[in-house]
Motif scaffolding. Sequence first.
Motif: not given
Length: 248
Positions: A158-168
Amino acid sequence: MKKQALASLIALSLSTPAFAQDDEVKPFTMEGELGFISTTGNTDTTSINAGITANQEFESWSNDYNIEGLYRQETVEGDNGEDVDVTSAQKFFASAQGNYKLENPDNRLFVFTSYEDDRFSNFNYQATVAAGWNQKLIQNKNHKLEYSIGPGYAFVETQEGESQNSMIVRASTIYSWKISDTAKFTQTASTEVGDENTKSRAESALTATISGNLSMRLSFKLDHNSQVAEDVEKLDTETAVSLVYNFF
């Protein structure tokens, strides 16, 4: 339920013969697109959209490549009352998909990767890798239709540097209709369903030949993310009129 539905779809595609008809296929095609809009007067804006798409056909592989870019600059009134040029859109997207042909060349295994950097979205970047099943359902002189579906992994910041990695799970479809010798309609759509976010893209485009390898294209694009910050829109749209040159 999702796993059962996915298994049923794959089983149905394997058991159903593809309605494909052999048509002349070029070993390599590439086209470039460029659109430019400039307005002056009460509103000063400059918009540029560009892209390159290419396809390679080998005996065992069919490869697709896509690069897109969008830039928009506007003149607005600053705090001191003077006009200031500001960037209001800056986006880059690239993708590649390789399809390995099985004994029936209409049935294929695919590997897909993409990267998107949208300065004004909720995300610093979004990248995807996926693999699975690809099938050509129709290929004849006037119509082409294929789809892909399979699991993958999304790398998101995200723009705040938060990781949102996930299986899709990624699913996509491509449809092309040759309306006449000088006009063609294309429709593409894809969705990447994950725990953190569902990202979907779609494009409808009408292309008409002007002269020789030069064409004009009217396109409408949708880009949707299900999970964004409160001050960010979930849906982005883009309508463009562009010149397209067919290099090969």
